[in-house]
Design a protein around this motif. Structure first.
Motif, PDB file in Angstrom:
ATOM      1  N   ALA A   1       3.959   9.731   0.498  1.00  0.00           N
ATOM      2  CA  ALA A   1       5.370   9.802   0.866  1.00  0.00           C
ATOM      3  C   ALA A   1       5.993   8.421   1.040  1.00  0.00           C
ATOM      4  O   ALA A   1       7.204   8.263   0.817  1.00  0.00           O
ATOM      5  CB  ALA A   1       5.540  10.604   2.154  1.00  0.00           C
ATOM      6  N   TRP A   2       5.200   7.430   1.441  1.00  0.00           N
ATOM      7  CA  TRP A   2       5.767   6.139   1.800  1.00  0.00           C
ATOM      8  C   TRP A   2       4.989   4.990   1.166  1.00  0.00           C
ATOM      9  O   TRP A   2       3.756   4.993   1.132  1.00  0.00           O
ATOM     10  CB  TRP A   2       5.738   5.946   3.319  1.00  0.00           C
ATOM     11  N   LEU A   3       5.754   4.012   0.672  1.00  0.00           N
ATOM     12  CA  LEU A   3       5.196   2.710   0.345  1.00  0.00           C
ATOM     13  C   LEU A   3       5.240   1.870   1.607  1.00  0.00           C
ATOM     14  O   LEU A   3       6.245   1.853   2.321  1.00  0.00           O
ATOM     15  CB  LEU A   3       6.006   2.035  -0.758  1.00  0.00           C
ATOM     16  N   VAL A   4       4.137   1.171   1.899  1.00  0.00           N
ATOM     17  CA  VAL A   4       4.041   0.358   3.106  1.00  0.00           C
ATOM     18  C   VAL A   4       3.932  -1.102   2.691  1.00  0.00           C
ATOM     19  O   VAL A   4       3.005  -1.489   1.965  1.00  0.00           O
ATOM     20  CB  VAL A   4       2.831   0.758   3.966  1.00  0.00           C
ATOM     21  N   LEU A   5       4.869  -1.909   3.140  1.00  0.00           N
ATOM     22  CA  LEU A   5       4.875  -3.343   2.890  1.00  0.00           C
ATOM     23  C   LEU A   5       4.534  -4.029   4.205  1.00  0.00           C
ATOM     24  O   LEU A   5       5.273  -3.901   5.184  1.00  0.00           O
ATOM     25  CB  LEU A   5       6.244  -3.804   2.391  1.00  0.00           C
TER      26      LEU A   5
ATOM     27  N   TYR B   1      -0.338  -3.967  14.288  1.00  0.00           N
ATOM     28  CA  TYR B   1      -0.276  -2.512  14.136  1.00  0.00           C
ATOM     29  C   TYR B   1      -0.393  -2.131  12.671  1.00  0.00           C
ATOM     30  O   TYR B   1      -0.103  -2.921  11.778  1.00  0.00           O
ATOM     31  CB  TYR B   1       0.998  -1.932  14.761  1.00  0.00           C
ATOM     32  N   ALA B   2      -0.859  -0.912  12.437  1.00  0.00           N
ATOM     33  CA  ALA B   2      -0.973  -0.341  11.099  1.00  0.00           C
ATOM     34  C   ALA B   2      -0.470   1.094  11.155  1.00  0.00           C
ATOM     35  O   ALA B   2      -0.591   1.762  12.193  1.00  0.00           O
ATOM     36  CB  ALA B   2      -2.414  -0.389  10.611  1.00  0.00           C
ATOM     37  N   ILE B   3       0.091   1.568  10.037  1.00  0.00           N
ATOM     38  CA  ILE B   3       0.748   2.871  10.011  1.00  0.00           C
ATOM     39  C   ILE B   3      -0.005   3.832   9.108  1.00  0.00           C
ATOM     40  O   ILE B   3      -0.433   3.467   8.008  1.00  0.00           O
ATOM     41  CB  ILE B   3       2.186   2.746   9.477  1.00  0.00           C
ATOM     42  N   GLU B   4      -0.160   5.064   9.560  1.00  0.00           N
ATOM     43  CA  GLU B   4      -0.560   6.185   8.712  1.00  0.00           C
ATOM     44  C   GLU B   4       0.482   7.283   8.874  1.00  0.00           C
ATOM     45  O   GLU B   4       1.331   7.234   9.779  1.00  0.00           O
ATOM     46  CB  GLU B   4      -1.956   6.682   9.080  1.00  0.00           C
TER      47      GLU B   4
ATOM     48  N   VAL C   1      -7.643   4.102  10.935  1.00  0.00           N
ATOM     49  CA  VAL C   1      -7.257   5.511  10.961  1.00  0.00           C
ATOM     50  C   VAL C   1      -6.889   5.936   9.547  1.00  0.00           C
ATOM     51  O   VAL C   1      -6.202   5.209   8.828  1.00  0.00           O
ATOM     52  CB  VAL C   1      -6.096   5.759  11.946  1.00  0.00           C
ATOM     53  N   ASP C   2      -7.383   7.096   9.121  1.00  0.00           N
ATOM     54  CA  ASP C   2      -7.059   7.698   7.835  1.00  0.00           C
ATOM     55  C   ASP C   2      -6.506   9.087   8.090  1.00  0.00           C
ATOM     56  O   ASP C   2      -7.159   9.907   8.762  1.00  0.00           O
ATOM     57  CB  ASP C   2      -8.305   7.783   6.945  1.00  0.00           C
ATOM     58  N   ALA C   3      -5.315   9.347   7.550  1.00  0.00           N
ATOM     59  CA  ALA C   3      -4.639  10.616   7.814  1.00  0.00           C
ATOM     60  C   ALA C   3      -4.829  11.591   6.650  1.00  0.00           C
ATOM     61  O   ALA C   3      -4.796  11.205   5.481  1.00  0.00           O
ATOM     62  CB  ALA C   3      -3.152  10.376   8.053  1.00  0.00           C
ATOM     63  N   PHE C   4      -5.026  12.865   7.014  1.00  0.00           N
ATOM     64  CA  PHE C   4      -5.081  13.980   6.072  1.00  0.00           C
ATOM     65  C   PHE C   4      -4.144  15.065   6.591  1.00  0.00           C
ATOM     66  O   PHE C   4      -3.667  14.992   7.731  1.00  0.00           O
ATOM     67  CB  PHE C   4      -6.508  14.520   5.955  1.00  0.00           C
TER      68      PHE C   4
ATOM     69  N   GLY D   1       0.833  -1.195   0.000  1.00  0.00           N
ATOM     70  CA  GLY D   1       0.000   0.000   0.000  1.00  0.00           C
ATOM     71  C   GLY D   1       0.867   1.244   0.000  1.00  0.00           C
ATOM     72  O   GLY D   1       2.096   1.182  -0.027  1.00  0.00           O
ATOM     73  N   LYS D   2       0.197   2.381   0.034  1.00  0.00           N
ATOM     74  CA  LYS D   2       0.889   3.671   0.026  1.00  0.00           C
ATOM     75  C   LYS D   2       0.108   4.634   0.899  1.00  0.00           C
ATOM     76  O   LYS D   2      -1.132   4.628   0.892  1.00  0.00           O
ATOM     77  CB  LYS D   2       1.003   4.208  -1.403  1.00  0.00           C
ATOM     78  N   THR D   3       0.808   5.433   1.675  1.00  0.00           N
ATOM     79  CA  THR D   3       0.128   6.395   2.528  1.00  0.00           C
ATOM     80  C   THR D   3      -0.577   7.443   1.673  1.00  0.00           C
ATOM     81  O   THR D   3      -0.151   7.741   0.551  1.00  0.00           O
ATOM     82  CB  THR D   3       1.118   7.078   3.479  1.00  0.00           C
ATOM     83  N   ARG D   4      -1.666   8.011   2.198  1.00  0.00           N
ATOM     84  CA  ARG D   4      -2.387   9.036   1.456  1.00  0.00           C
ATOM     85  C   ARG D   4      -1.502  10.248   1.182  1.00  0.00           C
ATOM     86  O   ARG D   4      -1.686  10.957   0.189  1.00  0.00           O
ATOM     87  CB  ARG D   4      -3.657   9.448   2.206  1.00  0.00           C
TER      88      ARG D   4
END
Length: 685
Positions: free
Chosen positions: A227-231, A265-268, A317-320, A221-224
């Motif tokens: 900036a980052w690809l998330v594996l 855990y999950a990252i935004e 969680v969704d970051a803006f 995935g990729k953060t909204r």
């Protein structure tokens, strides 16, 4: 015509040296296809007198539905995108126009044309390059969830077939040329992530990350913020994330936080900070924040932003750029909410509001909102009585604008429906939510014939959903009920944990308690309740039938997971090892006995089962066709069912059944005809 293996013909296929019918697992044995073709012929013969009803249900469904469908337009950076499905088409065509030139429409992908000569067709993923100049997609043409990767220049370049036998997921890096995808191992587990240079596709793809532990699957995935690809490497109860700068995709992935058994855990991301949704010392999850100092991020640097709460589970969680949208679930109300949290530069909370609900119970979700600075949130709402609708919610004014609503035609309108939420008392005193929907002029007036649905596994929630197809049953006086049993996530994380592993029997007891509650309060007719379960829901219903065979007049088991013990004893099957954290590893004698005590196939006995309609799929990679086939054969041998036992196997589909919408709707009409017959509302003449 081949002999039909009904109660009088089952001897033709019986093998004395294999009383459990395990020979059906050998798909290369021609007798297996003979058996399935014969049962399909038997099924067709049984349904023949109902064909006029099937056709009426099918035509009624078509008359209620908008057949020519235009999807909700989605503006990106350069173009606006949408889909259009013609009234006679199974699949959509995808269109776009420049943001400043709506009249310059261009069709860039015609899925109906791609599927025209195929028995099965399903898109795994579609991914636009950041500059919107390239489209990549994966498609499955068998139903076995093995995908092929295609790439084309937009709008009208020739598609190029790049890779076969990969996973469905795709993700572009921010360099407009690097595409990430997954590959399977021998048991169809996404075990590696690769990068492909689409500017030089003749070059070999490069391995980025491999997961050797067979309990873990990889995702991308990729953060909204872009900036980052998330594996992500995750099992059913443990996760670990790696980060790659999205504009430097050749960089080595860096572990964000090393896995800890039992910690998810999950990252935004917002510039300067990462947000970590996790259950470390917080079984219902909490939200922490830490500086964007780069991996590996020690949990010592995680600072609490939203603390653990006993009465709610944080689900997402969704970051803006302005803050966060939190998805949370209230345990007592079994209801999902969206919370808007606006933050200042020091992470001070400037606003903390729950978005309003149209009604309770209902479903509410954040729609596809790709822009990081977006202050008009796209929301998706629906309930058992509210058709799907999409709204724009303006964070500055609070104004809500209806963008699109699913139209419903015909004589029975949503306004004529009523939904009730009741609570059943389980065997251990816990309270099980049960939703029931029916015609307002019938519900509660007298006991009604009822279709009771359940799932109860993996923490999946059965939030209310609207169904046009369901109206065919409701108009004919059927009530539709959902048992929100333990094992699902309907009452948050504790509800899931209380229905897995050593607590699995709670799921079955909850389902039966829901049935009894509906009968005791006079909503359902005790002689006319049909049970329905699909996939792991087939386990729920199958085990419930073994416990209380006379509780239901019939059951529908769709691609049912009913051979639990044998499946979990075979690590060479897809999913098995990854599912140890859900069901347990039967190498442990205690676990072996526990699974054996509830596995539907292992607990069949000569008792008065109801009529059963079983459905399987030849290419199913999740629940193999032989599970419903063996259940059918064993029930026929017992000969103790109070009504017919029917098996239908779709020889051209996978776990999700037929892929084209018209075939899927016709399959649904056949199923509904069986339900109406079982409830005594129609006769086979």
């Amino acid at each position: 015509m081949k002999a039909q293996p009904s109660a009088s013909h089952i001897d033709r296929f019986r093998r004395p040296d294999d009383p459990d019918w395990h020979w059906l697992e050998n798909r290369d044995d021609s007798s297996v296809s003979d058996f399935l073709e014969a049962t399909n012929a038997e099924s067709s013969a049984w349904f023949a007198p109902l064909e006029p009803v099937v056709e009426a249900l099918y035509q009624g469904h078509l008359a209620r539905r908008e057949l020519a469908v235009t999807g909700l337009p989605a503006p990106l950076d350069h173009f606006t995108y949408w889909s259009e499905t013609a009234a006679d088409a199974d699949y959509p065509r995808w269109w776009r126009h420049p943001l400043d030139a709506p009249s310059k429409r261009e069709c860039f992908l015609d899925l109906d044309a791609r599927a025209a000569s195929l028995d099965f067709f399903e898109i795994g993923d579609m991914a636009l390059s950041p500059n919107e100049a390239w489209l990549a997609w994966t498609e499955d043409t068998n139903g076995d969830e093995m995908f092929t990767l295609y790439l084309k220049p937009l709008p009208d370049g020739a598609p190029k077939r790049l890779l076969d036998g990969i996973g469905p997921e795709l993700c572009w890096a921010e360099d407009d040329r690097t595409l990430l995808f997954t590959r399977y191992d021998d048991i169809q587990r996404p075990e590696s992530i690769w990068r492909l240079d689409t500017a030089a596709p003749e070059q070999e793809a490069e391995l980025i990350l491999r997961e050797d532990d067979p309990e873990f699957w990889l995702g991308i995935g990729k953060t909204r913020s872009r900036a980052w690809l998330v594996l992500e490497s995750a099992s059913k109860d443990t996760s670990e994330c790696y980060l790659v700068p999205a504009n430097l995709p050749a960089s080595e992935p860096q572990c964000f936080h090393a896995r800890e058994t039992g910690v998810e855990y999950a990252i935004e991301h917002r510039p300067g900070h990462f947000y970590v949704l996790n259950n470390r010392e917080a079984p219902h999850f909490r939200l922490d924040v830490c500086p964007e100092t780069g991996p590996e991020a020690s949990h010592d640097a995680w600072q609490p932003l939203m603390a653990h709460r006993d009465d709610q589970t944080l689900e997402g969680v969704d970051a803006f750029d302005w803050g966060l949208v939190i998805t949370e679930r209230d345990h007592d109300r079994a209801q999902v909410y969206l919370r808007v949290v606006e933050l200042d530069a020091q992470h001070g909370i400037q606003r903390d509001d729950r978005l309003p609900l149209p009604e309770e119970p209902c479903s509410l979700a954040l729609g596809d909102t790709p822009h990081f600075n977006e202050r008009r949130l796209l929301l998706r709402e629906e309930s058992f009585t509210l058709p799907i609708r999409w709204l724009a919610h303006d964070l500055d004014t609070g104004e809500r604008t209806l963008l699109k609503e699913q139209p419903v035609h015909g004589t029975l309108q949503p306004s004529q429906l009523m939904c009730q939420r009741v609570w059943a008392e389980a065997h251990d005193g816990d309270r099980v939510p049960v939703s029931i929907v029916g015609r307002a002029d019938r519900l509660g007036q007298a006991p009604m014939p009822t279709l009771l649905y359940g799932y109860g596994a993996y923490g999946e929630v059965l939030d209310p959903w609207f169904s046009v197809a369901r109206l065919e049953l409701l108009e004919r006086g059927v009530a539709f009920a959902v048992a929100h049993v333990r094992g699902g996530g309907d009452r948050g994380e504790p509800w899931y944990l209380a229905g897995k592993l050593e607590h699995k029997e709670n799921s079955f007891r909850d389902f039966l308690a829901a049935r009894d509650r509906l009968v005791d309060m006079g909503l359902s007719d005790q002689e006319r309740v049909v049970a329905y379960g699909a996939s792991a829901g087939g386990l729920l219903v199958g085990a419930s039938l073994n416990l209380a065979p006379e509780a239901f007049c019939a059951a529908v088991l769709d691609v049912p997971f009913v051979d639990v013990l044998r499946t979990m004893e075979n690590p060479d099957l897809p999913l098995t090892i990854a599912e140890y954290t859900e069901w347990g590893n039967p190498c442990d004698p205690i676990v072996h006995q526990r699974i054996k005590d509830y596995s539907p196939l292992d607990n069949l006995q000569a008792q008065p089962y109801p009529s059963v309609f079983l459905q399987g799929s030849w290419h199913d990679a999740r629940v193999p066709y032989w599970e419903p086939a063996k259940l059918y054969a064993r029930l026929q041998e017992l000969g103790s069912a109070r009504g017919p036992v029917i098996l239908r196997t779709d020889m051209g589909a996978g776990h999700g059944g037929a892929s084209g919408r018209f075939k899927a709707w016709r399959d649904n009409a056949r199923q509904d005809a069986y339900i109406l017959w079982a409830l005594g509302l129609i006769k086979r003449e």
